[in-house]
Design a protein around this motif. Structure first.
Motif, PDB file in Angstrom:
ATOM      1  N   ALA A 103       0.842  -1.192   0.000  1.00  0.00           N
ATOM      2  CA  ALA A 103       0.000   0.000   0.000  1.00  0.00           C
ATOM      3  C   ALA A 103       0.877   1.242   0.000  1.00  0.00           C
ATOM      4  O   ALA A 103       1.847   1.331   0.761  1.00  0.00           O
ATOM      5  N   ASP A 104       0.525   2.186  -0.870  1.00  0.00           N
ATOM      6  CA  ASP A 104       1.264   3.444  -0.970  1.00  0.00           C
ATOM      7  C   ASP A 104       0.540   4.525  -0.181  1.00  0.00           C
ATOM      8  O   ASP A 104      -0.692   4.640  -0.233  1.00  0.00           O
ATOM      9  N   ALA A 105       1.317   5.304   0.541  1.00  0.00           N
ATOM     10  CA  ALA A 105       0.801   6.462   1.270  1.00  0.00           C
ATOM     11  C   ALA A 105       1.623   7.675   0.857  1.00  0.00           C
ATOM     12  O   ALA A 105       2.703   7.527   0.256  1.00  0.00           O
ATOM     13  N   PRO A 106       1.158   8.876   1.136  1.00  0.00           N
ATOM     14  CA  PRO A 106       1.913  10.069   0.721  1.00  0.00           C
ATOM     15  C   PRO A 106       3.342  10.105   1.256  1.00  0.00           C
ATOM     16  O   PRO A 106       4.247  10.606   0.577  1.00  0.00           O
ATOM     17  N   ASN A 107       3.563   9.584   2.458  1.00  0.00           N
ATOM     18  CA  ASN A 107       4.893   9.694   3.061  1.00  0.00           C
ATOM     19  C   ASN A 107       5.735   8.428   2.939  1.00  0.00           C
ATOM     20  O   ASN A 107       6.952   8.473   3.117  1.00  0.00           O
ATOM     21  N   ALA A 108       5.102   7.283   2.651  1.00  0.00           N
ATOM     22  CA  ALA A 108       5.878   6.036   2.587  1.00  0.00           C
ATOM     23  C   ALA A 108       5.041   4.915   1.971  1.00  0.00           C
ATOM     24  O   ALA A 108       3.804   5.002   1.892  1.00  0.00           O
ATOM     25  N   THR A 109       5.739   3.867   1.555  1.00  0.00           N
ATOM     26  CA  THR A 109       5.103   2.658   1.046  1.00  0.00           C
ATOM     27  C   THR A 109       5.393   1.519   2.007  1.00  0.00           C
ATOM     28  O   THR A 109       6.555   1.285   2.372  1.00  0.00           O
ATOM     29  N   GLN A 249      16.346   4.337   1.549  1.00  0.00           N
ATOM     30  CA  GLN A 249      16.213   4.123   2.987  1.00  0.00           C
ATOM     31  C   GLN A 249      15.182   3.030   3.268  1.00  0.00           C
ATOM     32  O   GLN A 249      14.479   3.084   4.267  1.00  0.00           O
ATOM     33  N   ASN A 250      15.090   2.071   2.382  1.00  0.00           N
ATOM     34  CA  ASN A 250      14.176   0.967   2.591  1.00  0.00           C
ATOM     35  C   ASN A 250      14.613   0.163   3.814  1.00  0.00           C
ATOM     36  O   ASN A 250      15.779  -0.197   3.951  1.00  0.00           O
ATOM     37  N   HIS A 251      13.700  -0.094   4.707  1.00  0.00           N
ATOM     38  CA  HIS A 251      14.002  -0.825   5.939  1.00  0.00           C
ATOM     39  C   HIS A 251      13.131  -2.072   5.970  1.00  0.00           C
ATOM     40  O   HIS A 251      11.903  -1.983   5.937  1.00  0.00           O
ATOM     41  N   TYR A 268       8.362  -7.551   6.595  1.00  0.00           N
ATOM     42  CA  TYR A 268       7.633  -6.290   6.683  1.00  0.00           C
ATOM     43  C   TYR A 268       8.601  -5.162   6.384  1.00  0.00           C
ATOM     44  O   TYR A 268       9.687  -5.098   6.978  1.00  0.00           O
ATOM     45  N   ALA A 269       8.246  -4.281   5.445  1.00  0.00           N
ATOM     46  CA  ALA A 269       9.183  -3.254   4.991  1.00  0.00           C
ATOM     47  C   ALA A 269       8.493  -1.919   4.801  1.00  0.00           C
ATOM     48  O   ALA A 269       7.284  -1.844   4.554  1.00  0.00           O
ATOM     49  N   GLU A 270       9.294  -0.867   4.906  1.00  0.00           N
ATOM     50  CA  GLU A 270       8.827   0.494   4.644  1.00  0.00           C
ATOM     51  C   GLU A 270       9.819   1.206   3.750  1.00  0.00           C
ATOM     52  O   GLU A 270      11.033   1.145   3.979  1.00  0.00           O
ATOM     53  N   GLN A 271       9.298   1.858   2.719  1.00  0.00           N
ATOM     54  CA  GLN A 271      10.107   2.671   1.809  1.00  0.00           C
ATOM     55  C   GLN A 271       9.605   4.109   1.873  1.00  0.00           C
ATOM     56  O   GLN A 271       8.530   4.432   1.366  1.00  0.00           O
ATOM     57  N   PRO A 272      10.350   5.019   2.517  1.00  0.00           N
ATOM     58  CA  PRO A 272       9.916   6.417   2.603  1.00  0.00           C
ATOM     59  C   PRO A 272       9.818   7.069   1.229  1.00  0.00           C
ATOM     60  O   PRO A 272      10.533   6.690   0.292  1.00  0.00           O
ATOM     61  N   GLN A 277      14.046  10.904   4.736  1.00  0.00           N
ATOM     62  CA  GLN A 277      13.274  10.302   5.820  1.00  0.00           C
ATOM     63  C   GLN A 277      13.822   8.927   6.147  1.00  0.00           C
ATOM     64  O   GLN A 277      14.331   8.219   5.268  1.00  0.00           O
ATOM     65  N   ARG A 278      13.711   8.527   7.388  1.00  0.00           N
ATOM     66  CA  ARG A 278      14.174   7.209   7.819  1.00  0.00           C
ATOM     67  C   ARG A 278      13.038   6.499   8.544  1.00  0.00           C
ATOM     68  O   ARG A 278      12.407   7.076   9.429  1.00  0.00           O
ATOM     69  N   PRO A 279      12.764   5.255   8.194  1.00  0.00           N
ATOM     70  CA  PRO A 279      11.680   4.523   8.843  1.00  0.00           C
ATOM     71  C   PRO A 279      11.968   4.283  10.320  1.00  0.00           C
ATOM     72  O   PRO A 279      13.122   4.297  10.760  1.00  0.00           O
ATOM     73  N   ASP A 280      10.908   4.060  11.064  1.00  0.00           N
ATOM     74  CA  ASP A 280      11.038   3.720  12.478  1.00  0.00           C
ATOM     75  C   ASP A 280      11.246   2.204  12.571  1.00  0.00           C
ATOM     76  O   ASP A 280      10.296   1.422  12.527  1.00  0.00           O
TER      77      ASP A 280
END
Length: 301
Positions: A103-109, A249-251, A268-272, A277-280
């Motif tokens: 799912a894509d969001a304005p600040n991250a995927t 900065q994919n985490h 589970y991953a987050e791409q800002p 930006q850096r993921p939590d």
């Protein structure tokens, strides 16, 4: 009279031959079972699981809402498509299945992948659980979390020091006290100032990504890969702060656990959206572990 005496003799001989063959055949037929001391091999017990759950239905909708915050902002039809997930291509759904969401969001995927693998041993002397444990151990080793080998390392260190002492003794005998003068600075350097810092740098796990050995204070530095307790029969977490591209900065956080003869993987991953930006990483770890525990509970139902 001679003819009458001959015929019974032939008949008697034929009867003896037939009787002897029958006796020998019976001995051959039962010999394998009647031999004393024949070992009996009992097959190893099968694993607990004979089937796998439907992967795209394994994650509750409420959990997907939490893991994929961008989905809530999508139109209804697109949101439903995201929540349905995409099943992995597999040729035997009784052995391996998987599903992925994104799912894509304005600040991250945010992306989520789960995999179930049911391990079967074709060796009657090896149980399905033992075979699954071998598969799990290979993945743990690939993540850099293999069992410590301190005793072997200590033995090697002892052997190395012994060899060094022998070489120094040999040099002493051939070249006077030069060997003593050469070797003496090494212990003094070790025992001098800064030895505490050296010890802290050598703590176990200092080479693991995100171990915090750099002391930079970044939140990611406090998130080492590690073994997990109270999750299936065995579990570990692998934390990968960055992707292959140094500018990204994919985490990604992976949780792998084994329960009986099934090995489960959660990624589970987050791409800002911005490279600044850096993921939590701590949040990613907590949510990945929470999902893994829910999947373990689902398997045990």
């Amino acid at each position: 009279m001679r003819h009458k005496a001959y015929v019974p003799g032939v008949a008697l001989l034929a009867a003896l031959v037939v009787g002897g063959c029958s006796a020998d055949g019976g001995g051959d037929a039962n010999g394998a079972d009647s031999k004393p001391g024949t070992p009996t091999v009992s097959p190893a017990p099968p694993g607990r699981y004979a089937t796998l759950p439907s992967p795209c239905r394994a994650v509750p909708r409420t959990t997907l809402n939490d893991l994929l915050p961008g989905a809530a902002e999508l139109p209804q039809d697109q949101r439903e498509k995201v929540f349905r997930g995409s099943a992995a291509v597999t040729y035997d759904t009784d052995r391996k299945v998987g599903c992925s969401w994104k799912a894509d969001a304005p600040n991250a995927t945010r992306s989520l992948v789960i995999d179930f693998e049911r391990v079967v041993s074709y060796d009657p002397a090896v149980s399905d659980d033992d075979r699954a444990d071998t598969v799990y151990e290979k993945r743990k080793k690939a993540a850099g979390l293999s069992s410590p080998t301190a005793p072997a390392a200590d033995a090697a260190a002892t052997t190395g020091s012994g060899d060094k002492e022998e070489e120094e003794d040999k040099e002493k005998g051939e070249g006077g006290g030069k060997a003593t003068d050469t070797a003496s600075p090494s212990p003094s350097a070790t025992s001098g100032g800064g030895s505490d810092d050296a010890a802290s740098d050598g703590t176990p796990g200092s080479g693991t990504p995100g171990s915090g050995s750099t002391g930079s204070g970044d939140p990611e530095d406090a998130l080492p890969s590690r073994l997990l307790d109270n999750l299936g029969d065995a579990a570990f977490l692998q934390d990968l702060p960055k992707g292959a591209d140094s500018t990204a900065q994919n985490h990604t956080v992976s949780v792998v656990f084994r329960t009986s003869n099934v090995v489960v993987t959660v990624r589970y991953a987050e791409q800002p959206a911005l490279i600044t930006q850096r993921p939590d990483g701590r949040e990613l770890q907590e949510k990945a572990q929470a999902l893994a525990r829910k999947l373990a509970e689902k398997l045990s139902e």
